[in-house]
Each structure stands twice: as structure tokens, then as C-alpha cells.
Design a protein around this motif. Structure first.
Motif, PDB file in Angstrom:
ATOM      1  N   TYR A   3      44.486  50.951  33.718  1.00  0.00           N
ATOM      2  CA  TYR A   3      45.437  51.667  34.573  1.00  0.00           C
ATOM      3  C   TYR A   3      45.214  51.350  36.047  1.00  0.00           C
ATOM      4  O   TYR A   3      46.155  51.334  36.840  1.00  0.00           O
ATOM      5  CB  TYR A   3      45.300  53.176  34.341  1.00  0.00           C
ATOM      6  CG  TYR A   3      46.171  54.001  35.262  1.00  0.00           C
ATOM      7  CD1 TYR A   3      47.559  53.967  35.155  1.00  0.00           C
ATOM      8  CD2 TYR A   3      45.611  54.796  36.243  1.00  0.00           C
ATOM      9  CE1 TYR A   3      48.368  54.701  35.991  1.00  0.00           C
ATOM     10  CE2 TYR A   3      46.407  55.552  37.095  1.00  0.00           C
ATOM     11  CZ  TYR A   3      47.787  55.497  36.963  1.00  0.00           C
ATOM     12  OH  TYR A   3      48.574  56.225  37.799  1.00  0.00           O
ATOM     13  N   PHE A   4      43.988  51.088  36.438  1.00  0.00           N
ATOM     14  CA  PHE A   4      43.669  50.859  37.844  1.00  0.00           C
ATOM     15  C   PHE A   4      43.782  49.390  38.255  1.00  0.00           C
ATOM     16  O   PHE A   4      43.382  49.012  39.344  1.00  0.00           O
ATOM     17  CB  PHE A   4      42.254  51.380  38.153  1.00  0.00           C
ATOM     18  CG  PHE A   4      42.125  52.860  37.963  1.00  0.00           C
ATOM     19  CD1 PHE A   4      42.615  53.742  38.919  1.00  0.00           C
ATOM     20  CD2 PHE A   4      41.549  53.378  36.815  1.00  0.00           C
ATOM     21  CE1 PHE A   4      42.508  55.113  38.735  1.00  0.00           C
ATOM     22  CE2 PHE A   4      41.436  54.743  36.629  1.00  0.00           C
ATOM     23  CZ  PHE A   4      41.916  55.621  37.591  1.00  0.00           C
ATOM     24  N   SER A   5      44.337  48.561  37.363  1.00  0.00           N
ATOM     25  CA  SER A   5      44.490  47.146  37.699  1.00  0.00           C
ATOM     26  C   SER A   5      45.648  46.955  38.676  1.00  0.00           C
ATOM     27  O   SER A   5      46.637  47.685  38.652  1.00  0.00           O
ATOM     28  CB  SER A   5      44.752  46.336  36.418  1.00  0.00           C
ATOM     29  OG  SER A   5      45.965  46.750  35.819  1.00  0.00           O
ATOM     30  N   VAL A   6      45.502  45.976  39.569  1.00  0.00           N
ATOM     31  CA  VAL A   6      46.537  45.639  40.551  1.00  0.00           C
ATOM     32  C   VAL A   6      46.742  44.131  40.505  1.00  0.00           C
ATOM     33  O   VAL A   6      45.796  43.355  40.719  1.00  0.00           O
ATOM     34  CB  VAL A   6      46.132  46.069  41.975  1.00  0.00           C
ATOM     35  CG1 VAL A   6      47.172  45.599  42.986  1.00  0.00           C
ATOM     36  CG2 VAL A   6      45.970  47.583  42.053  1.00  0.00           C
ATOM     37  N   THR A   7      47.950  43.704  40.189  1.00  0.00           N
ATOM     38  CA  THR A   7      48.261  42.288  40.093  1.00  0.00           C
ATOM     39  C   THR A   7      48.835  41.778  41.423  1.00  0.00           C
ATOM     40  O   THR A   7      49.133  42.557  42.328  1.00  0.00           O
ATOM     41  CB  THR A   7      49.285  42.038  38.975  1.00  0.00           C
ATOM     42  OG1 THR A   7      50.535  42.638  39.349  1.00  0.00           O
ATOM     43  CG2 THR A   7      48.805  42.645  37.660  1.00  0.00           C
ATOM     44  N   ARG A   8      49.003  40.465  41.497  1.00  0.00           N
ATOM     45  CA  ARG A   8      49.625  39.887  42.686  1.00  0.00           C
ATOM     46  C   ARG A   8      51.049  40.403  42.857  1.00  0.00           C
ATOM     47  O   ARG A   8      51.499  40.667  43.967  1.00  0.00           O
ATOM     48  CB  ARG A   8      49.617  38.358  42.585  1.00  0.00           C
ATOM     49  CG  ARG A   8      50.124  37.666  43.854  1.00  0.00           C
ATOM     50  CD  ARG A   8      49.938  36.164  43.758  1.00  0.00           C
ATOM     51  NE  ARG A   8      50.760  35.602  42.695  1.00  0.00           N
ATOM     52  CZ  ARG A   8      50.741  34.314  42.337  1.00  0.00           C
ATOM     53  NH1 ARG A   8      49.920  33.488  42.937  1.00  0.00           N
ATOM     54  NH2 ARG A   8      51.530  33.874  41.372  1.00  0.00           N
ATOM     55  N   GLY A   9      51.751  40.566  41.737  1.00  0.00           N
ATOM     56  CA  GLY A   9      53.098  41.130  41.795  1.00  0.00           C
ATOM     57  C   GLY A   9      53.092  42.560  42.303  1.00  0.00           C
ATOM     58  O   GLY A   9      54.016  42.989  43.002  1.00  0.00           O
TER      59      GLY A   9
END
Length: 537
Positions: A3-9
Motif C-alpha cells: 500500500y505504501f509503494s509509490v511508482t514513477r507514475g
């Protein structure tokens, strides 16, 4: 999937949504100060922290909603619904509720309380609407739902920012080019840097150089004013202030503005949920609308007189590659800058011209989606569904021109020491006279309730294209009912204000005209050969 992941998009999506939210907060700050006499410290300590609460509630929920949808269907490409301050309600509440109260009382707190009441009532309408909105969505053709959004995207979003782009081409063209290169041309920038970040940084740099380029954007002293508001501001519980004005008399006084704005918000959010489903992300209608209303109520209880809404633009954020992380980042960021009084600093450092390229691109994608995700033969219905929004945009321009000219006239009369006051009012014109060179009455009629009339006309055309004439007749009857009670096409001019006119029979012209259409469609249905009705071609 974490849930805490952040992608380049997500980073690109965050910059786009952050700029969008930031623009709304900057606009409401300027209008509250300029129109209703709000002191800057009151906005910084009460209004913005309250708005931050509503934005945090919604952003975290819609992020979690997208995350859970991805887990449920084992997908990693689910994009959270965008969320923010409702632009249309912002202008409506300021101009037609808060400003008149301030003009009659001279007290900004009275204007603020009136706004709290309007926002509270609007939030209740949103909450109630969540329980039956799904039925409306399932019974309305996709072309009808998406064409209304496309009309808003072309006019209120794309045209607005496109005009700003051509006003400052030396600053705005290159950031727009970066966005077009990455998302239309699929160009990757060095080191994987998101195009949205490159666009904003380039825009900021060009804005700093704008004075040398002959068109200065930055205002002197902006940074100093921004520094003066830095501090820590806990949200202010405004329950007592709301109770002071929560009377039936006040609700009746503002009902003509509150009701259409509440309905507009429910229908608009409904259309945005349909837009997300057309992009591949199917969210639960009831919970999505319910939290939208609860977010408005939460902001209201903590001092924000401005409703929130599910934003237009989901396909755009999805095109950026945003998932659920962008919504979390936006909620945290807006809350942080609001609680610490950093809005003035951001206003000084990031002018609108530096970040509007992303928002312009979002508008383009939304308009394109209406044609791409509906059956090809329904494209005429999409086109006719666009048209009412153009009338809404034209009315806004006309209204702003009259307000500007009236303000100039009052200034001139004051300088001349005139004994009498003269005004430049829309209400002084005959709606049936040609105007620039269009019929003003037609523009005003088409603009009122344009989201609903867009759905009615696009639905009629969809069913005519499918040769389902009885269903087209039903939608014509819906138009007759809406116009009978003033939900569409009815208006009342009061100075330069354009108000909805809710009565049992607002005007007999439109109900009769729609009923005539219904009769024509039903007659056509019954005159068809039985085999044609059973197997339309």
C-alpha cells in the motif's frame, strides 16, 4: 502489492493533482480576501486547515479503495479516483451566498457562516444521493454520462488553461511540449525522471526568467508575504458557528443555490465514476459517493465553506501511470502545507503557468475518452452532449464581463463624486435581444442545469441511433419533468447573478416542447412495423 509503494507514475500523478488542488486553494484564498473581506490570517488558520481535513479524508479513502480493488482482482494498474475542492460550488457559494451576505452585513464571519451552512447542506445532498445514484448510472447510456464530462473538460478545463498558455507562450509552450512528448510521444527522459516533474521545474525556471522575456509573471513581495503566514495551525472546530446559522429560514434563503450545486455534485461524481469504469477501474458507486459527501461534511465542521468532489480526470491520471500512491501523496502534502501555513510560499514559488500543462493534458484525455469508450455509432450523441457545457462556459464569460464593467463603472462614478449610483447589470438586458451576436435568452436557458440537459439530449440521441424510439420518448419526458420544476433551462436574473428558478411551473415553454418531442418519438415507435421494433437494424 504494498500500500505504501509509490511508482514513477504516482509521482507524475501527484504533481498533476497537487497543482490542480493548489490552484483551487489559491483561487478560494484570493476570492475570499477580495470579495468577502476575509483576513489572510483567518484563511490561513481556519479555512485552509478545514479544507485540508476534507481533502485528507477523501484522498486516503480513494487511495485505499484503489488498493483494495487491485488486491481483489490481482491487478497492479488500478488508479485511485482523483478528489478535491468542487470548483463550480466554490464560485457559486462565493458569488451567490457569501458575497451578498458580506455586502449586506459588512461582516466576513457572517459570510463565512453562510458558506458553512451551504456546504453542510450540499454535503447532506451528496450523502443522500449515494443511496440511489447507482440506479441512475446503470440506466443512463455511457455516451450521455461521458459527453457531459467531456464538455466540461473542453470548456472549463482545457480552454481555460489553453488561453493562459497562449497568453504566456514563452513560459507555457515548453512545459506543455514536455508533457506531450512523454504522454503522446512516449519519450522517456534521462534517469527515469517523470515528465510531470520536468515540466513543472522547467515552468518554474521560465517563470523566473519571464521578466527578461518581456512578460513578467512573478509579483514583487510575493515571497515575503508567503513567509509571513508560516506557523502551525490546528484545525478549528466550527460546530458552534454552524449551529448558529442552521435554521430553516437560512436554508430557504439559499436553497436556490444549494440544491442545484448539491445535485450537480452528485451527478458530476457519478459521471466521473463511469469515466473510471470506462478506463477499466470499476469502483463501488455507493461508497464512493458516500465518502465524497462525508469529506464535504468533515471540512465544513472544521471551518471550510467549500464542498469537495470526485474530480474529473481519472483517465488522465491513469494515462500518467498513477496508481493509488499519488492520492496518498497529495492528501499528505496538502494537509502539511495547510497546517503549517505554507500556501503563500507555494503561491510565490509555483505560479499557475508553471504547472498548468499537466491539467491541460488531463482535459484533452477526458474529452477523447468520451469518443474512445462509447460505441462508434454513438459519436453523434457525444457531440450533442458537449454543447450545453459550451453554453455554461459562455455564460460564465458574459457574467464576468458584466461584473468587471460594473466594477469599473462604480469606480469612475466614485471618482467623479456622482450623487446617483448606476449599474451595468445583465438583468437590464432583454434576454430575447441578440447578444454578441447570439440570443442571450438561449445561452442562459441552455446553460442552466447543463449537466442534466446534456444527459437528456445525449440519451435521446443514443436511443434514436439504436432505433429504440420509446426509450428516446422516456428521456424526452424526463426533460419535460426537469424543466417543469426548473431543474434545467429556468433562470432568474438578479443584477449580475444568474439564479436557478425552482417553482412548480418555472416556464411552460420547455415542458411543452419536451412533451411534444416525447409524443413524436412514441408515435414513431407505434407506427413502426412490428418486425422493425422487434429487430431494429
Amino acid at each position: 502489492m504494498n500500500y505504501f509503494s509509490v511508482t514513477r507514475g504516482d509521482i507524475d500523478g501527484f504533481f498533476g493533482l497537487m497543482v490542480d488542488n493548489l490552484i483551487q486553494l489559491l483561487v478560494l484564498t484570493g476570492l475570499c480576501i477580495g470579495l468577502c473581506g476575509f483576513p489572510l490570517d483567518f484563511i490561513t488558520s481556519v479555512v485552509l486547515p478545514g479544507a485540508a481535513i476534507s481533502l485528507l479524508v477523501g484522498n486516503l479513502f480513494y487511495s485505499w479503495q484503489a488498493y483494495k480493488l487491485g488486491i481483489r482482482f490481482q491487478r497492479t494498474d488500478v488508479t485511485a479516483l482523483p478528489y478535491g475542492i468542487n470548483t463550480v460550488s466554490l464560485f457559486a457559494f462565493l458569488f451567490f451566498i457569501m458575497l451578498p451576505v458580506y455586502q449586506s452585513t459588512g461582516d466576513y464571519k457572517s459570510a463565512w457562516k453562510a458558506g458553512l451552512l451551504a456546504s453542510f447542506a450540499s454535503g447532506l445532498i451528496e450523502v443522500l444521493g449515494s443511496f440511489f445514484a447507482e440506479k441512475i448510472r446503470k440506466s443512463t447510456p455511457r455516451a450521455a454520462l461521458l459527453s457531459a464530462l467531456a464538455g466540461i473538460a473542453v470548456t472549463f478545463i482545457s480552454m481555460d488553461f489553453l488561453l493562459k498558455t497562449f497568453e504566456h507562450p514563452l513560459v507555457a509552450f515548453l512545459p506543455l511540449g514536455i508533457i506531450l512528448l512523454q504522454y503522446f510521444g512516449k519519450v522517456k527522459f534521462p534517469f527515469g525522471i517523470p515528465g510531470g516533474l520536468v515540466s513543472i521545474l522547467l515552468g518554474i525556471g521560465l517563470s523566473y526568467l519571464s521578466g527578461l522575456l518581456g512578460s513578467p509573471i512573478y509579483q514583487e513581495g510575493g515571497l515575503e508575504r508567503g513567509v509571513s503566514t508560516i506557523g502551525f495551525y490546528l484545525p478549528y472546530l466550527a460546530l458552534g458557528d454552524l449551529i448558529d446559522v442552521l435554521t430553516l429560514t437560512n436554508i430557504k434563503a439559499y436553497f436556490a443555490v444549494i440544491l442545484p450545486m448539491g445535485v450537480f455534485n452528485v451527478i458530476g461524481s457519478l459521471q466521473n465514476i463511469e469515466s473510471a469504469e470506462a478506463s477499466g477501474d470499476s469502483f463501488d458507486t455507493k461508497s464512493s459517493l458516500l465518502v465524497n459527501g462525508l469529506g464535504t461534511l468533515a471540512g465544513c465542521l472544521f471551518g471550510s465553506p467549500f464542498p469537495t468532489t470526485i474530480y474529473i480526470g481519472h483517465p488522465g491520471w491513469k494515462g500518467l501511470g498513477a496508481k493509488h500512491g499519488y492520492s496518498v501523496l497529495n492528501g499528505i502534502f496538502i494537509t502539511f502545507i495547510s497546517l503549517f501555513g505554507l500556501m503563500g510560499i507555494l503561491q510565490a514559488l509555483i505560479p499557475i503557468e508553471a504547472g498548468m500543462a499537466i491539467v491541460l493534458w488531463i482535459g484533452i484525455i477526458i474529452a477523447a475518452q468520451a469518443f474512445q469508450t462509447t460505441p462508434k455509432h454513438h459519436s453523434p450523441a457525444v457531440v450533442i452532449g458537449l454543447l450545453p457545457a459550451f453554453a455554461g462556459w459562455a455564460v460564465l464569460i458574459i457574467q464576468n464581463v458584466f461584473m468587471f464593467l460594473d466594477g469599473k463603472l462604480q469606480g469612475i462614478l466614485q471618482e467623479l463624486g456622482a450623487a446617483k449610483s448606476f449599474h451595468f447589470y445583465l438583468s437590464d438586458l432583454s434576454p430575447h435581444l441578440p447578444f454578441l451576436p447570439y440570443a442571450l435568452g438561449g445561452i442562459l436557458s441552455l446553460s442552466q442545469g447543463f449537466l442534466l440537459s446534456s444527459m437528456v439530449w445525449a440519451s435521446m440521441v443514443v436511443f434514436l441511433l439504436d432505433r429504440e424510439f420509446a426509450k428516446a420518448g422516456i428521456w424526452a419526458l424526463i426533460g419535460a419533468a426537469l424543466s417543469l420544476f426548473g431543474w434545467i433551462h429556468a433562470y432568474e436574473l438578479a443584477g449580475n447573478a444568474i439564479l436557478n428558478q425552482f417553482t412548480s411551473i418555472a416556464s411552460w415553454h420547455f415542458p411543452v416542447a419536451y412533451a411534444s418531442l416525447a409524443a413524436l418519438f412514441f408515435l414513431t415507435h407505434f407506427l413502426q412495423k412490428p418486425q422493425n421494433r422487434a429487430n431494429p437494424s
